[in-house]
Structures are given as C-alpha cells and as structure tokens.
Scaffold this motif. Structure first.
Motif, PDB file in Angstrom:
ATOM      1  N   CYS A  18       0.849  -1.187   0.000  1.00 45.07           N
ATOM      2  CA  CYS A  18       0.000   0.000   0.000  1.00 45.07           C
ATOM      3  C   CYS A  18       0.889   1.242   0.000  1.00 45.07           C
ATOM      4  CB  CYS A  18      -0.939   0.008   1.212  1.00 45.07           C
ATOM      5  SG  CYS A  18      -0.095   0.115   2.809  1.00 45.07           S
ATOM      6  N   PHE A  19       0.273   2.393  -0.238  1.00 44.34           N
ATOM      7  CA  PHE A  19       1.003   3.659  -0.219  1.00 44.34           C
ATOM      8  C   PHE A  19       0.561   4.490   0.980  1.00 44.34           C
ATOM      9  CE2 PHE A  19       1.762   2.667  -4.680  1.00 44.34           C
ATOM     10  CZ  PHE A  19       3.091   3.051  -4.815  1.00 44.34           C
ATOM     11  N   VAL A  20       1.537   4.980   1.730  1.00 43.11           N
ATOM     12  CA  VAL A  20       1.296   5.909   2.823  1.00 43.11           C
ATOM     13  C   VAL A  20       1.722   7.290   2.344  1.00 43.11           C
ATOM     14  CG1 VAL A  20       1.850   6.532   5.206  1.00 43.11           C
ATOM     15  CG2 VAL A  20       1.690   4.108   4.541  1.00 43.11           C
ATOM     16  N   LYS A  21       0.803   8.263   2.392  1.00 37.93           N
ATOM     17  CA  LYS A  21       1.073   9.583   1.821  1.00 37.93           C
ATOM     18  C   LYS A  21       0.701  10.690   2.807  1.00 37.93           C
ATOM     19  CE  LYS A  21      -0.314   8.081  -2.857  1.00 37.93           C
ATOM     20  NZ  LYS A  21      -1.204   8.401  -4.010  1.00 37.93           N
ATOM     21  N   ALA A  22       1.525  11.721   2.832  1.00 40.97           N
ATOM     22  CA  ALA A  22       1.088  12.963   3.469  1.00 40.97           C
ATOM     23  C   ALA A  22      -0.090  13.499   2.662  1.00 40.97           C
ATOM     24  CB  ALA A  22       2.231  13.975   3.483  1.00 40.97           C
TER      25      ALA A  22
END
Length: 324
Positions: free
Chosen positions: A156-160
């Motif tokens: 998965c992608f963790v994004k600000a």
C-alpha cells in the motif's frame, strides 16, 4: 505599454528549490517585448524582489508592491510558480483575490481542494471518478495496522495528505513497516492518506485553458526505475517519461475524457496535471497538481512541446488568460 508581471516562486514547503527552478524558467521565457517580469521570492521570513544582480528589494505586503530607487512598482498580474504551500493550497490565490490582482493559477477554493488529497477524492467520487481504496489517519490517532491492512491490503502507499513532489510518500510491503512510513508522512503533514496499491500503467495528463478552450495535452507514460514515482524518479533522472504514452486508443480516450471532466467539474483555471493508473482500460485518479513543474524537463512543458506549444507560448497564454 508593457505589463508588469510578478513571478512568485519559493514557498514554505520542501518543494521550494523545485519552485525556484520553475520560476526562473518562466522568467527566462516570458516574452520581454510584452512584459516587464519580476522574480519575487516568497519565504516565511521574507518576501523580496530579486533583480538580475541578485539584489533583494522587500515587498510591501499591504498592496503587493515593491519600491526600487524611490519608484513604486505595482503588478498587473502574477504568474504563480510556487509548488506546495502557500502557492498551491489557496493562500496566495486568496491574498491576490483580496487585492484584485489577476494570477495565473486556479482560484483559491480549487487550489485548497486539490491540494487536500482526501477532500479532492471525496468531492470527485459522486462524478464517477475512480480511485484507490483509502484509509485516513490524523496525527494523534491510534494506529491500528491490522485494520489498515484489512482495508487497503498490501502493498500500500502511505502519503502525506497535503504535500507534493512525493515528499512524505512511502510504498509499504509488510505490516511491520507501516508505522515507520506513517512517521515519515507526519513529517510533512498532520493528516495522512493510506491507499491500496494499483498495479498498472501510470500516466500523467496535463489540462490547460489554452486560448479560451479546455485543452488536454498529449499524455505522458511514467516508467520509474524505483519502486514507484518518487522524488528521485521525478527529479533525479530515475524514471522514463514517454510522451505520447504507449497506451491503447480506448485507454487514451477514457483518460482524456476523465482528465477534462475533472478540470471542468472543479471549474479549474490555469494549469493542471493529473496522475492516473490504468486498471485494464479504466483510469484511476491518484492526484491533481495545480502548479506543476515548469522547467524545460518537467512533464507539462514536455507535453506542451509535443502539442506544438513552446514555453514562451505556454507562459504567455497563462498571463493572457489571467488578465482576461
């Protein structure tokens, strides 16, 4: 009579150096026979006009003017080249709206909305715009890694939530790496969006108001040498940007229609560059940038060049549209 144009660059975020490069390219290519261009550096500790000798003159924030050799200079329009805050999140747009000074990017509401990934995706969902599955965390919230994985899966992608140029973005392959990625994102923003991984061709689509018409530029395919299109891939040569993209006719038709729909639904102005990933023939939206990179090597100028629009024509048109 030539118009006085302020090119604002810099900003308060990690993107300030990229913004300075973009602003200097705009300064270089704005037609000198039509405009008196002024490079304005906007930083937290100073707003200054910087002349060709790198001498600085303070900006009067009461009316956005500058005094040079006892002569007060005011501006007919502003070219916005600030990536990130305060140029891409609505603050500068609202400031210039209050002063009645035209500026090249979208209005303040659209800027604030598109800069907030969570709010943007929620706004566009009723219009049928497809997106990844997402999970939200705010700073101070308890982090339940099992709940995150259950909803969005792995990788998965963790994004600000409110940042650009892939600052604060991590691709996470295992649950035990989630908290580390979340801490990285919190260095950029106090809100986070975690998204499911979409496996497919990634493309970037520029849409502009060119000569009073919503114009979709040629599509760029993104092929990153890294695990995803991160900062190194974007700015340090670790990617291939292929224009026009190697996609099917139906994919091109679908993504062009979707990008144009987003631009018009949001009542955008100026530049926009939207990122998509194809799942089979359907484009899934990742984000919308309203002050994209404007250097010679940046994606939107590359697309404009393929469309037969030079940097001078691109930037001149932006000012012309703002003044109208």
């Amino acid at each position: 009579m030539k118009k006085n144009i302020a090119i604002i660059m810099g900003g308060f975020s990690s993107e300030y150096q990229i913004s300075l490069k973009s602003g200097n390219v705009v300064y270089k290519h704005l037609p000198k026979e039509k405009y008196n261009a002024y490079r304005i550096h906007i930083f937290k500790d100073k707003w200054v006009y910087v002349n060709d000798d790198e001498k600085e003159f303070p900006i009067d924030r009461n009316d956005f003017s500058v005094t040079i050799n006892s002569e007060k200079i005011t501006f007919d329009a502003v070219f916005n080249a600030i990536h990130g805050t305060p140029g891409e999140d609505g603050y500068m747009q609202a400031y210039f709206a209050l002063l009645g000074i035209p500026q090249s990017s979208c209005d303040f509401y659209q800027a604030a909305l598109t800069f907030n990934k969570r709010d943007l995706l929620a706004t566009l969902k009723p219009y049928g715009i497809k997106t990844a599955v997402s999970y939200y965390i705010n700073e101070g919230d308890a982090v339940d890694t099992k709940a995150i994985v259950s909803k969005v899966g792995l990788p998965c992608f963790v994004k600000a939530n409110k940042a650009g140029s892939s600052f604060g973005v991590s691709k996470v392959h295992t649950e035990d790496k989630l908290e580390e990625a979340i801490n990285v994102a919190f260095k950029e923003d106090d809100e986070i969006i975690i998204e499911s991984f979409l496996s497919g061709t990634e493309v970037s689509v520029g849409v502009i108001n060119y000569k009073n018409e919503t114009t979709v530029l040629p599509i760029t395919e993104i092929v990153s040498e890294n695990d995803f299109f991160d900062y190194e891939a974007k700015y340090l040569g670790k990617s291939k940007e292929i224009t026009p993209a190697r996609i099917s006719e139906i994919q091109e038709k679908n993504v062009r229609a979707t990008a144009k729909k987003i631009y018009e639904v949001l009542k955008m102005k100026g530049f926009s560059r939207s990122e998509f990933i194809f799942i089979e023939d359907e484009p899934f939206l990742l984000e919308v940038n309203t002050v994209p990179g404007l250097t010679e090597a940046s994606i939107l100028p590359q697309q404009a060049a393929i469309a037969g629009i030079s940097l001078t024509e691109l930037f001149d048109n932006a000012i012309t549209m703002a003044l109208k």
